[in-house]
Scaffold this motif. Structure first.
Motif, PDB file in Angstrom:
ATOM      1  N   TRP A  52     -46.255  44.145  23.788  1.00  0.00           N
ATOM      2  CA  TRP A  52     -45.210  44.732  22.945  1.00  0.00           C
ATOM      3  C   TRP A  52     -45.165  46.255  23.119  1.00  0.00           C
ATOM      4  CZ3 TRP A  52     -45.273  47.869  18.498  1.00  0.00           C
ATOM      5  CH2 TRP A  52     -44.043  47.979  17.852  1.00  0.00           C
ATOM      6  N   LEU A  53     -46.345  46.888  23.163  1.00  0.00           N
ATOM      7  CA  LEU A  53     -46.374  48.340  23.362  1.00  0.00           C
ATOM      8  C   LEU A  53     -45.872  48.725  24.747  1.00  0.00           C
ATOM      9  CD1 LEU A  53     -49.743  49.302  21.663  1.00  0.00           C
ATOM     10  CD2 LEU A  53     -47.455  49.944  20.916  1.00  0.00           C
ATOM     11  N   GLY A  54     -46.148  47.898  25.743  1.00  0.00           N
ATOM     12  CA  GLY A  54     -45.623  48.160  27.085  1.00  0.00           C
ATOM     13  C   GLY A  54     -44.105  48.097  27.108  1.00  0.00           C
ATOM     14  N   ILE A  55     -43.544  47.147  26.386  1.00  0.00           N
ATOM     15  CA  ILE A  55     -42.080  47.059  26.284  1.00  0.00           C
ATOM     16  C   ILE A  55     -41.535  48.290  25.567  1.00  0.00           C
ATOM     17  CG2 ILE A  55     -40.193  45.770  25.199  1.00  0.00           C
ATOM     18  CD1 ILE A  55     -41.843  43.215  25.742  1.00  0.00           C
ATOM     19  N   GLN A  56     -42.209  48.708  24.485  1.00  0.00           N
ATOM     20  CA  GLN A  56     -41.780  49.914  23.772  1.00  0.00           C
ATOM     21  C   GLN A  56     -41.860  51.144  24.675  1.00  0.00           C
ATOM     22  OE1 GLN A  56     -40.399  49.943  20.751  1.00  0.00           O
ATOM     23  NE2 GLN A  56     -40.628  47.721  20.756  1.00  0.00           N
ATOM     24  N   LEU A  57     -42.895  51.196  25.497  1.00  0.00           N
ATOM     25  CA  LEU A  57     -43.058  52.320  26.429  1.00  0.00           C
ATOM     26  C   LEU A  57     -41.941  52.329  27.463  1.00  0.00           C
ATOM     27  CD1 LEU A  57     -44.945  54.648  27.365  1.00  0.00           C
ATOM     28  CD2 LEU A  57     -46.120  52.964  28.773  1.00  0.00           C
TER      29      LEU A  57
END
Length: 128
Positions: A52-57
């Motif tokens: 999820w954080l990778g997608i946000q990044l």
């Protein structure tokens, strides 16, 4: 449950036949199984959170949002790694450390390397 606890090092260290310290093997075996379950849950949650954080990044338009997502991603990966290392330490290395204190034969504490004081300490700590 006994089969899983026998696969782990605690059951061999405190055999159930031992009337004095057999209960410690059951307690440590149960704790060990619970810790492996926790490790699986933390690992799965950490992987989902990292994705999820990778997608946000990847979706971030501003540099501040990218930096924020990057910091959170690094923190999440460190937290998962530390949790896994601590669980593996308790389950794999702790039986070896306890065995070094109490000796090879817990049923005969007078044998060289055996120590009633260390066993008493573990008994005292587990009763709390």
């Amino acid at each position: 449950m006994n089969f899983l606890s026998n696969l782990l090092g605690w059951a061999n260290l405190f055999p159930p036949e031992n009337k004095t310290y057999g209960w410690m093997g059951q307690i440590f075996g149960t704790i060990s199984i619970v810790l492996y379950i926790i490790m699986g849950i933390v690992g799965a949650a950490g992987a989902i959170y990292a994705i999820w954080l990778g997608i946000q990044l990847a979706r971030a338009d501003e540099q501040s949002k990218r930096d924020d997502a990057k910091k959170h991603l690094i923190t999440a990966l460190i937290a998962v790694a530390v949790t896994i290392v601590l669980v593996l330490f308790f389950n794999e290395l702790m039986p070896l450390i306890v065995q070094a204190f109490i000796g090879q034969d817990i049923n005969n504490p007078t044998k060289p390397g055996g120590s009633d004081a260390v066993i008493g300490m573990f008994k005292m700590l587990t009763l709390r």
